[in-house]
Design an enzyme around this catalytic site. Sequence first.
Site, mmCIF file in Angstrom:
data_model
loop_
_atom_site.group_PDB
_atom_site.id
_atom_site.type_symbol
_atom_site.label_atom_id
_atom_site.label_comp_id
_atom_site.label_asym_id
_atom_site.label_seq_id
_atom_site.Cartn_x
_atom_site.Cartn_y
_atom_site.Cartn_z
ATOM 1 N N SER A 230 29.271 40.867 38.648
ATOM 2 C CA SER A 230 29.312 41.673 39.871
ATOM 3 C C SER A 230 30.140 42.940 39.701
ATOM 4 C CB SER A 230 29.875 40.841 41.030
ATOM 5 O OG SER A 230 31.192 40.392 40.733
ATOM 6 N N GLY A 259 28.067 37.059 40.123
ATOM 7 C CA GLY A 259 28.196 35.626 39.888
ATOM 8 C C GLY A 259 27.919 35.184 38.473
ATOM 9 N N ASN A 289 33.851 34.958 35.638
ATOM 10 C CA ASN A 289 33.291 33.904 36.481
ATOM 11 C C ASN A 289 33.314 32.541 35.801
ATOM 12 O OD1 ASN A 289 32.694 35.477 38.790
ATOM 13 N ND2 ASN A 289 30.899 36.317 37.755
ATOM 14 N N ASP A 380 39.864 43.165 46.939
ATOM 15 C CA ASP A 380 39.900 41.704 47.081
ATOM 16 C C ASP A 380 40.552 41.050 45.871
ATOM 17 O OD1 ASP A 380 37.983 42.142 45.164
ATOM 18 O OD2 ASP A 380 36.437 40.901 46.094
ATOM 19 N N HIS A 383 37.252 42.794 42.698
ATOM 20 C CA HIS A 383 36.236 43.827 42.596
ATOM 21 C C HIS A 383 36.842 45.214 42.856
ATOM 22 C CE1 HIS A 383 33.980 40.103 43.555
ATOM 23 N NE2 HIS A 383 33.159 40.593 42.647
#
Length: 406
Positions: A230, A259, A289, A380, A383
């Site tokens: 992502s 993801g 991930n 966050d 990202h």
Amino acid sequence: MALDTGKPAPGWHIAVTDFEGEAQLSGDRVTVPKPANPRVPNSHVAARRSDDGALTLQFSNSWIAQLRWQGGKPLDLSPYLAHGTVEFDLNVVDLAHGGMKFKLGCGQDCERKVPFLFAGRELAGKGKQHISLALTCFWREGDDFSAVNVPFTLEGTGSGEISIANLRFNKAGKATTACPDYRTQSVTPERLQESWAVEWWLPRHEQKLAEIQAHRAAGRRVDLVFLGDSITQGWENEGKDAWGQHFAKYNAVALGFGGDRTENLLWRLQHGELDQMAPKAIVVMIGTNNTGDRLEDPALTVAGIKKNLDEIRQRQPQATVLLLALFPRGEKPDDLTRRHNAKINALLPALADGKQVVFLDIGHALMNADGTLSKDILPDWLHLSPAGYEIWARSLEAPLSPLLAP
């Protein structure tokens, strides 16, 4: 050893959980209450108990919905590990827009899971099916099965309805249901098995193949390719301006899928995403991930990264690969996932020869001086913001410029 779905043993209870709430199934049915200001206002999670003891989990628009056995004296499952199974009867009523997983505790703050989205959808509408999973499906080297305080969790995501009955552990059972081998999961190509991704993941793959073909048909040479998850996909959104300023002139292609773990990128590479072009440089960042989803042994994640590098080198031997260290995540330096990624990053230089594969760590440029992260750069803590993508783009100028020169 049975975990009675009809009436749990003294001390044990069945929790029904949503992303934002929890309720106890003490009667025939319960609905998880919503908080005053829900982050997912249209989600709904409920459970009911049938006369035959079967438990049904109903969920819609849910990030996470669970039936979880908890609260009793921790179970010693270590004698079951060598040849044992966890068995139950499963009825997948509906999973057209949902996913499911089975989870097992493995000691203090430890949980292991078996994804069951693809297999679960195949069982939808077929009635009760007996599932028997080897306990080793949930075991990793170093796990402690001597005091398991959450012996089983049925988890749904998205929307669906699933029933479970006759849940038990068998010391000498026969496993009849396949599960991933954690030792090879990161190097075994697979589509992304998440309910929130399944509707767009394959279409995006096809769109990317079409994008590459369009460059070829128009006679445009693709000189630069980005491969990742992502964070790489974000070049199309938060990073759009930086992309246009720094990379569009190279007819660059961003092959990032939200993801994705190492095995998902590997599937995409083996299904044509690097074909029909001959880039001069390929930027690769994958693996965070693997950490976030399963806190995988760093050596296994690095094996997955190496497998991808081998695939890239085989398909695009003329390209120089810029292998990036995983970006920092978590607000503070002591964040568990940040520390875990640091272990992966420490192993990555061994995959680079400095010529065909060049290692680059720009993590320091994304952090404050004290190692904390700023919401201005990583809103966050994972990202990038538009400002973060500009930092990333500028950090690539020096290593990419000589590779992309006419």
